[in-house]
Design a protein around this motif. Structure first.
Motif, PDB file in Angstrom:
ATOM      1  N   GLU A   1      -7.160   0.502   7.808  1.00 60.68           N
ATOM      2  CA  GLU A   1      -6.831  -0.194   9.028  1.00 60.68           C
ATOM      3  C   GLU A   1      -6.064   0.688  10.008  1.00 60.68           C
ATOM      4  N   THR A   2      -5.385   1.705   9.669  1.00 62.33           N
ATOM      5  CA  THR A   2      -4.868   2.688  10.321  1.00 62.33           C
ATOM      6  C   THR A   2      -5.757   3.680  10.987  1.00 62.33           C
ATOM      7  N   ILE A   3      -6.867   4.090  10.229  1.00 64.07           N
ATOM      8  CA  ILE A   3      -7.901   4.789  10.668  1.00 64.07           C
ATOM      9  C   ILE A   3      -8.702   4.042  11.817  1.00 64.07           C
ATOM     10  N   ASN A   4      -9.044   3.103  11.604  1.00 66.03           N
ATOM     11  CA  ASN A   4      -9.644   2.042  12.590  1.00 66.03           C
ATOM     12  C   ASN A   4      -8.807   1.807  13.720  1.00 66.03           C
ATOM     13  N   ALA A   5      -7.491   1.704  13.555  1.00 68.32           N
ATOM     14  CA  ALA A   5      -6.568   1.550  14.477  1.00 68.32           C
ATOM     15  C   ALA A   5      -6.312   2.870  15.596  1.00 68.32           C
ATOM     16  N   ILE A   6      -6.503   4.073  14.979  1.00 68.56           N
ATOM     17  CA  ILE A   6      -6.391   5.372  15.738  1.00 68.56           C
ATOM     18  C   ILE A   6      -7.690   5.559  16.304  1.00 68.56           C
ATOM     19  N   ASP A   7      -8.854   5.169  15.743  1.00 69.80           N
ATOM     20  CA  ASP A   7     -10.240   5.468  16.261  1.00 69.80           C
ATOM     21  C   ASP A   7     -10.287   4.558  17.560  1.00 69.80           C
ATOM     22  N   TYR A   8      -9.609   3.364  17.638  1.00 71.85           N
ATOM     23  CA  TYR A   8      -9.728   2.588  18.756  1.00 71.85           C
ATOM     24  C   TYR A   8      -8.588   3.355  19.879  1.00 71.85           C
TER      25      TYR A   8
ATOM     26  N   LEU B   1       0.847   5.559   6.403  1.00 71.96           N
ATOM     27  CA  LEU B   1       0.684   6.886   6.839  1.00 71.96           C
ATOM     28  C   LEU B   1      -0.510   8.044   6.339  1.00 71.96           C
ATOM     29  N   LYS B   2      -0.941   7.453   5.111  1.00 73.86           N
ATOM     30  CA  LYS B   2      -2.054   8.347   4.566  1.00 73.86           C
ATOM     31  C   LYS B   2      -3.080   8.286   5.563  1.00 73.86           C
ATOM     32  N   GLY B   3      -3.376   6.996   6.142  1.00 71.91           N
ATOM     33  CA  GLY B   3      -4.592   6.957   7.082  1.00 71.91           C
ATOM     34  C   GLY B   3      -4.455   7.726   8.364  1.00 71.91           C
ATOM     35  N   SER B   4      -3.324   7.768   8.605  1.00 72.98           N
ATOM     36  CA  SER B   4      -2.955   8.353  10.234  1.00 72.98           C
ATOM     37  C   SER B   4      -3.248   9.893   9.707  1.00 72.98           C
ATOM     38  N   LYS B   5      -2.632  10.631   8.685  1.00 75.17           N
ATOM     39  CA  LYS B   5      -2.818  11.904   8.385  1.00 75.17           C
ATOM     40  C   LYS B   5      -4.383  11.984   8.133  1.00 75.17           C
ATOM     41  N   TYR B   6      -5.125  11.374   7.620  1.00 74.03           N
ATOM     42  CA  TYR B   6      -6.382  11.565   7.254  1.00 74.03           C
ATOM     43  C   TYR B   6      -7.130  11.554   8.800  1.00 74.03           C
ATOM     44  N   MET B   7      -6.706  10.766   9.713  1.00 75.97           N
ATOM     45  CA  MET B   7      -7.869  10.662  10.994  1.00 75.97           C
ATOM     46  C   MET B   7      -7.031  11.682  11.736  1.00 75.97           C
ATOM     47  N   ALA B   8      -5.896  12.084  11.707  1.00 73.70           N
ATOM     48  CA  ALA B   8      -5.414  13.484  12.415  1.00 73.70           C
ATOM     49  C   ALA B   8      -6.255  14.520  12.017  1.00 73.70           C
ATOM     50  N   LYS B   9      -6.570  14.840  10.768  1.00 72.57           N
ATOM     51  CA  LYS B   9      -7.134  15.928  10.075  1.00 72.57           C
ATOM     52  C   LYS B   9      -8.589  15.745  10.679  1.00 72.57           C
ATOM     53  N   LYS B  10      -9.239  14.834  10.536  1.00 70.07           N
ATOM     54  CA  LYS B  10     -10.501  14.580  11.127  1.00 70.07           C
ATOM     55  C   LYS B  10     -10.683  14.713  12.659  1.00 70.07           C
ATOM     56  N   SER B  11      -9.677  14.237  13.671  1.00 69.62           N
ATOM     57  CA  SER B  11      -9.686  14.482  14.886  1.00 69.62           C
ATOM     58  C   SER B  11      -9.049  15.314  15.670  1.00 69.62           C
ATOM     59  N   GLY B  12      -8.252  16.159  15.052  1.00 71.67           N
ATOM     60  CA  GLY B  12      -7.692  17.213  15.682  1.00 71.67           C
ATOM     61  C   GLY B  12      -6.192  16.725  16.369  1.00 71.67           C
ATOM     62  N   LEU B  13      -5.464  15.750  15.685  1.00 69.73           N
ATOM     63  CA  LEU B  13      -4.248  15.404  16.011  1.00 69.73           C
ATOM     64  C   LEU B  13      -3.180  15.584  15.537  1.00 69.73           C
ATOM     65  N   THR B  14      -1.939  15.726  15.625  1.00 71.38           N
ATOM     66  CA  THR B  14      -0.853  16.077  15.140  1.00 71.38           C
ATOM     67  C   THR B  14       0.168  14.860  15.013  1.00 71.38           C
ATOM     68  N   VAL B  15       0.614  14.468  13.677  1.00 69.85           N
ATOM     69  CA  VAL B  15       1.341  13.303  13.554  1.00 69.85           C
ATOM     70  C   VAL B  15       2.766  13.456  13.700  1.00 69.85           C
ATOM     71  N   VAL B  16       3.477  12.674  14.446  1.00 71.42           N
ATOM     72  CA  VAL B  16       4.598  12.895  14.497  1.00 71.42           C
ATOM     73  C   VAL B  16       5.382  11.677  13.843  1.00 71.42           C
ATOM     74  N   GLU B  17       5.937  12.053  12.649  1.00 69.89           N
ATOM     75  CA  GLU B  17       6.448  10.780  11.749  1.00 69.89           C
ATOM     76  C   GLU B  17       7.870  10.411  12.130  1.00 69.89           C
ATOM     77  N   GLN B  18       8.263   8.943  11.892  1.00 72.55           N
ATOM     78  CA  GLN B  18       9.335   8.394  12.142  1.00 72.55           C
ATOM     79  C   GLN B  18       9.487   7.288  10.957  1.00 72.55           C
ATOM     80  N   LYS B  19      10.223   7.562   9.806  1.00 71.34           N
ATOM     81  CA  LYS B  19      10.290   6.647   8.717  1.00 71.34           C
ATOM     82  C   LYS B  19      11.586   5.868   9.036  1.00 71.34           C
ATOM     83  N   ILE B  20      11.323   4.441   8.776  1.00 70.57           N
ATOM     84  CA  ILE B  20      12.614   3.502   8.831  1.00 70.57           C
ATOM     85  C   ILE B  20      12.605   2.441   7.764  1.00 70.57           C
ATOM     86  N   LYS B  21      13.822   1.756   7.605  1.00 70.72           N
ATOM     87  CA  LYS B  21      13.877   0.938   6.767  1.00 70.72           C
ATOM     88  C   LYS B  21      13.814  -0.675   7.124  1.00 70.72           C
TER      89      LYS B  21
END
Length: 421
Positions: free
Chosen positions: A170-177, A204-224
């Motif tokens: 779902e995240t991969i598809n979201a970033i693709d959009y 987050l796994k989806g973000s990192k995969y899509m970032a690697k595929k697409s030349g993006l850099t992920v800036v993470e913010q973990k929350i509770k």
């Protein structure tokens, strides 16, 4: 919100193992439940009598996903009522036994322990961490679970079946959009705000995969789950110069993120996973900002879709629950119930309403149209039933508060992605 939160759901493996060891003491082995031949020559077992098929519901009516839990449960109760009015399934009436766990891990595990010996399976179980906590027992007991949870960590069992695309897909598809439609491009920074634990970390796994595929850099913010003010997260993402943001959290966190970003003139597109929106937010101060800059990735078309099934469900739900708002929890609950019902019908035709018979029946469903735009395939337990996502946009003028921004689609990167990889 419940005083016990997602933090407890992601406690140490030692603590969880201890909890399960205690809870597991009262669970019966499948072999002890006495499958037998019932009326019409149909083999039956736990949860099935001559007159009734009993299903469990483990939901959240009082915790972080209370809005979702109410809608999902009422939609499933509506399905049961209508199915029973039409004669039931296999000459038997359906019955739901509902327990509210309030998004509390101890209550969720205790609820499973209480209901499991008496139900055929579970038409609903909210909370990826909680389903994961009992997954080993589900595999032993073989009672089908259709969770309202989309973590890829739940895949691999024929007894726990994810309906729709998992959070990583779902995240991969979201970033693709965001890249195709909202100006995000190679070399950009992408923010990702996510709940600690199963849900957020799978997304987050989806973000990192899509970032690697697409030349993006992920800036993470973990929350509770207890973090409701996203001011600090917005400040960090703005400082990092991100050009788009993914949020894998609850509706409250999404509203804060979007509202704070708008107030700080941080004008970037923000897209959430399917659990990160409730139409009630459109009536809050964050409403205008959500309508302008927020998007949601969904496993199917929204409740207000222009399909015969959607239109009938809207009318029937309004008639049954006139005081309650329509949201995508209604569609999600109905979809899961109808998938469970379809599997029951196929099991009946095979004259086997035991847990194993039901599981085998679900494996034969490889092209099921629930009426919400995405065909579901349950033939492979190692895969979600779909890789497609619909991109939605908040709009208070439409039924359910969400309109379609992009029709069902699986990004090229999603099609080549190994789920959970």
């Amino acid at each position: 919100m419940s005083s016990r939160t997602l933090k407890r759901a992601t406690a140490t493996a030692t603590a969880l193992a201890a909890l399960l060891a205690v809870a597991g003491c009262s669970s019966k082995a499948e072999d002890d439940k006495g499958d037998k031949e019932g009326k019409g020559g149909v083999k039956t077992g736990v949860g099935v009598s001559a007159d009734t098929i009993t299903l469990g519901v483990l939901t959240d009516m009082t915790g972080v996903y209370a809005t979702l839990g109410k809608s999902v449960t009422q939609a499933q109760q509506l399905y049961v009522k209508q199915t029973n009015a039409d004669g039931g399934i296999c000459g038997r009436k359906l019955k739901l036994t509902v327990r509210d766990h309030g998004y509390d891990p101890q209550k969720a595990v205790a609820g499973y322990t209480e209901l499991e010996p008496d139900v055929l399976g579970f038409a609903q179980f909210i909370g990826s961490p909680f389903v994961a906590a009992v997954k080993q027992r589900v595999d032993s007991n073989k009672g089908l679970v259709l969770p309202q949870a989309w973590s890829a960590n739940l895949l691999g069992s024929p007894y726990v079946r994810v309906v729709g695309s998992t959070y990583d897909l779902e995240t991969i598809n979201a970033i693709d959009y965001l890249m195709k439609e909202k100006g995000l491009k190679k070399g950009d920074n992408l923010g990702h705000v996510y709940f600690e634990g199963d849900y957020g970390e799978n997304a987050l796994k989806g973000s990192k995969y899509m970032a690697k595929k697409s030349g993006l850099t992920v800036v993470e913010q973990k929350i509770k789950a207890t973090d409701n003010d996203m001011t600090a997260q917005v400040a960090a993402l703005k400082k990092a110069g991100v050009k788009g943001v993914v949020i894998s959290a609850g509706p409250r966190q999404a509203a804060s993120l979007v509202g704070v970003a708008a107030a700080g003139k941080f004008d970037v597109p923000i897209i959430g996973n399917n659990s990160a929106f409730a139409p009630q937010l459109l009536g809050t101060q964050a409403g205008p900002a959500l309508a302008k800059n927020y998007y949601v990735a969904s496993p199917t078309l929204p409740i207000g879709a222009d399909t015969p099934v959607a239109k009938k469900l809207v009318a029937d739900y309004k008639a049954a629950y006139p005081k309650d708002a329509l949201d995508n929890g209604v569609q999600a609950g109905w979809t899961a119930a109808s998938v469970f019902g379809e599997a029951l019908k196929k099991a009946c035709k095979s004259k086997d309403l035991t847990r194993e018979g039901l599981d085998k029946a679900l494996l034969t469903i490889n092209s099921y149209d629930t009426g919400f735009g995405v065909t579901q395939d349950f033939s492979d337990p190692k895969a979600p039933s779909s890789k497609e996502s619909v991109i939605l946009r908040p709009d208070k003028s439409v039924t359910g508060g969400m309109k379609v921004a992009r029709e069902p689609e699986a990004a090229e990167a999603a099609q080549s992605y190994t789920t959970g990889g």
